[in-house]
Design an enzyme around this catalytic site. Sequence first.
Site, PDB file in Angstrom:
ATOM      1  N   CYS A  38      49.566  43.154  33.897  1.00  0.00           N
ATOM      2  CA  CYS A  38      50.848  43.872  34.061  1.00  0.00           C
ATOM      3  C   CYS A  38      50.810  45.356  33.703  1.00  0.00           C
ATOM      4  O   CYS A  38      50.955  46.223  34.556  1.00  0.00           O
ATOM      5  CB  CYS A  38      51.943  43.217  33.220  1.00  0.00           C
ATOM      6  SG  CYS A  38      51.836  41.437  33.138  1.00  0.00           S
ATOM      7  N   LYS A  86      61.901  44.920  35.028  1.00  0.00           N
ATOM      8  CA  LYS A  86      60.659  45.104  34.285  1.00  0.00           C
ATOM      9  C   LYS A  86      59.980  46.415  34.660  1.00  0.00           C
ATOM     10  O   LYS A  86      59.712  46.679  35.828  1.00  0.00           O
ATOM     11  CB  LYS A  86      59.741  43.914  34.607  1.00  0.00           C
ATOM     12  CG  LYS A  86      58.438  43.889  33.841  1.00  0.00           C
ATOM     13  CD  LYS A  86      57.688  42.585  34.120  1.00  0.00           C
ATOM     14  CE  LYS A  86      56.329  42.603  33.444  1.00  0.00           C
ATOM     15  NZ  LYS A  86      55.613  41.349  33.558  1.00  0.00           N
ATOM     16  N   HIS A 209      29.500  32.069  36.533  1.00  0.00           N
ATOM     17  CA  HIS A 209      29.124  33.366  35.962  1.00  0.00           C
ATOM     18  C   HIS A 209      29.591  33.368  34.508  1.00  0.00           C
ATOM     19  O   HIS A 209      30.682  32.868  34.206  1.00  0.00           O
ATOM     20  CB  HIS A 209      29.806  34.477  36.776  1.00  0.00           C
ATOM     21  CG  HIS A 209      29.396  35.855  36.376  1.00  0.00           C
ATOM     22  ND1 HIS A 209      29.989  36.520  35.325  1.00  0.00           N
ATOM     23  CD2 HIS A 209      28.465  36.706  36.886  1.00  0.00           C
ATOM     24  CE1 HIS A 209      29.425  37.723  35.210  1.00  0.00           C
ATOM     25  NE2 HIS A 209      28.503  37.855  36.141  1.00  0.00           N
ATOM     26  N   ASP A 271      52.197  43.919  40.801  1.00  0.00           N
ATOM     27  CA  ASP A 271      51.214  44.517  39.884  1.00  0.00           C
ATOM     28  C   ASP A 271      49.888  43.761  39.890  1.00  0.00           C
ATOM     29  O   ASP A 271      48.859  44.310  39.528  1.00  0.00           O
ATOM     30  CB  ASP A 271      51.779  44.657  38.457  1.00  0.00           C
ATOM     31  CG  ASP A 271      52.366  43.363  37.907  1.00  0.00           C
ATOM     32  OD1 ASP A 271      52.367  42.345  38.625  1.00  0.00           O
ATOM     33  OD2 ASP A 271      52.845  43.368  36.758  1.00  0.00           O
ATOM     34  N   HIS A 272      49.913  42.493  40.291  1.00  0.00           N
ATOM     35  CA  HIS A 272      48.680  41.688  40.406  1.00  0.00           C
ATOM     36  C   HIS A 272      49.064  40.394  41.084  1.00  0.00           C
ATOM     37  O   HIS A 272      50.242  40.151  41.354  1.00  0.00           O
ATOM     38  CB  HIS A 272      48.064  41.404  39.022  1.00  0.00           C
ATOM     39  CG  HIS A 272      49.034  40.806  38.048  1.00  0.00           C
ATOM     40  ND1 HIS A 272      49.453  39.493  38.137  1.00  0.00           N
ATOM     41  CD2 HIS A 272      49.694  41.349  37.001  1.00  0.00           C
ATOM     42  CE1 HIS A 272      50.328  39.256  37.168  1.00  0.00           C
ATOM     43  NE2 HIS A 272      50.502  40.367  36.466  1.00  0.00           N
TER      44      HIS A 272
END
Length: 485
Positions: A38, A86, A209, A271-272
């Site tokens: 965020c 937000k 990984h 934001d993502h």
Amino acid sequence: DGRLTFFPGNQTVDLPSINFMKRHGTNFLNAYTNSPICCPSRAAMWSGLFTHLTESWNNFKGLDPDYVTWMDLMEKHGYRAQKFGKLDYTSGHHSVSNRVEAWTRDVDFLLRQEGRPMVKLRGDRKQVRVMEADWRNTDKAVNWIKEEAVNLTQPFILYLGLNLPHPYPSPYAGENFGSSTFLTSPYWLEKVNYEAIKIPKWSSLSEMHPVDYYSSYTKNCTGEFTKEEVRNIRAFYYAMCAETDAMLGEIISALRDTGLLGKTIIIFTADHGELAMEHRQFYKMSMYEGSSHVPLLVMGPGVRKQQQIPNVVSLVDIYPTMLDIAGIPVPHNLSGYSLIPLLREKAESEDSRGEPRPSWVLSEFHGCNVNSSVYMLRTGNWKYIAYSDGSSVPPQLFDLSADPDELTNVAIKFPVMVHSLDKILRSIVNYPKVSSSVQEYNKQQFISWKQSLGHNYSSVIANLRWHQDWLKDQKKYENAIDKWL
């Protein structure tokens, strides 16, 4: 998740407002966050600068409070500006747990930091408003359009920041709670096409990984999950996206009702994304597509309709785009490039500064749930991911055209490509140096926090979100921290 705005992702859930924007505007097929969490992501969007330049390393450390954002500049140039919801770009004010987890990621231990992801159904087929806080902010924005914007003689800029789609806090997970509950109502779940939900393939834990394994472990995802559990988590996430889409619809309707729709530019982004159990993870904090690939749709006067743009773009491009829209000169020091040339009827390749847009985007991550600084370069069909100092952790390379699910790391197979992409990455950011300054920052922050607690340190750290793991062998974990310090 930006992939929900185009085929085949858009087959999984009904998103009428996003589809409306696609019909009447432009959809970017390859838009990325500059940091998949965020606060650092929002810091990049509001500043137009990459994360290593603003040093917004985690959810607690964003932009300096006096930073000049694009909205500040637009206000200075005569725009009436209004923000709802937000913001989270100076600091996310996140919990002590969040901060300590980010600072101690270099410590040699494995502790679960999140609740196990789960689903919860609330209400009935009539319950539309599940995320009440977001709906209240949407109502405020709608009222502002109908009561204020419609009467303005000056141009306006309205920002609405929503929390959805985002997992909700999980009280069962302990004192500080993780946010690992995917929550919706039957009303929204009916918008999801269960048949179209893809169950992601997982590597075995031993083949993962090392950084992915750390992420999966700290996100409490290494246990057994049934196909039904995974499908439900994904379905509930899509239902939360449908609820978000309805809020976008309210804004579009308000603009239509006031006669402002035809003369207002609308931008929808995030934001993502959300992994929703891809790569054995939920949440974000990853360079995999589910987490780093964001939606970006633009409609309004001068924006081409039904256009799909394949160019790679990222959130730092918002700053110069907003200034371009407002006719404000774009500063030269920005990391981003205006999207206006791509959006306009006649797509020119240069921005207003006369600079050609690069063929790559950069994303980086320095926060919790990942035990190394991560740098992602996306260019053409390639996604290159480098870690830490570039040598102590192996890199990853994915060919997104042949392997859209990013299941096969081909870094060893294509050493020349790795070398050439690493060279580009190092020309943009001296990433070994940045990684080492983040490590130093984490240590200093942790030391001053520890000192502020005095003798109370052990009991406070034992009660953070990882307390269920920590209390099994408190001495061992305290020793690991001492060794790190």
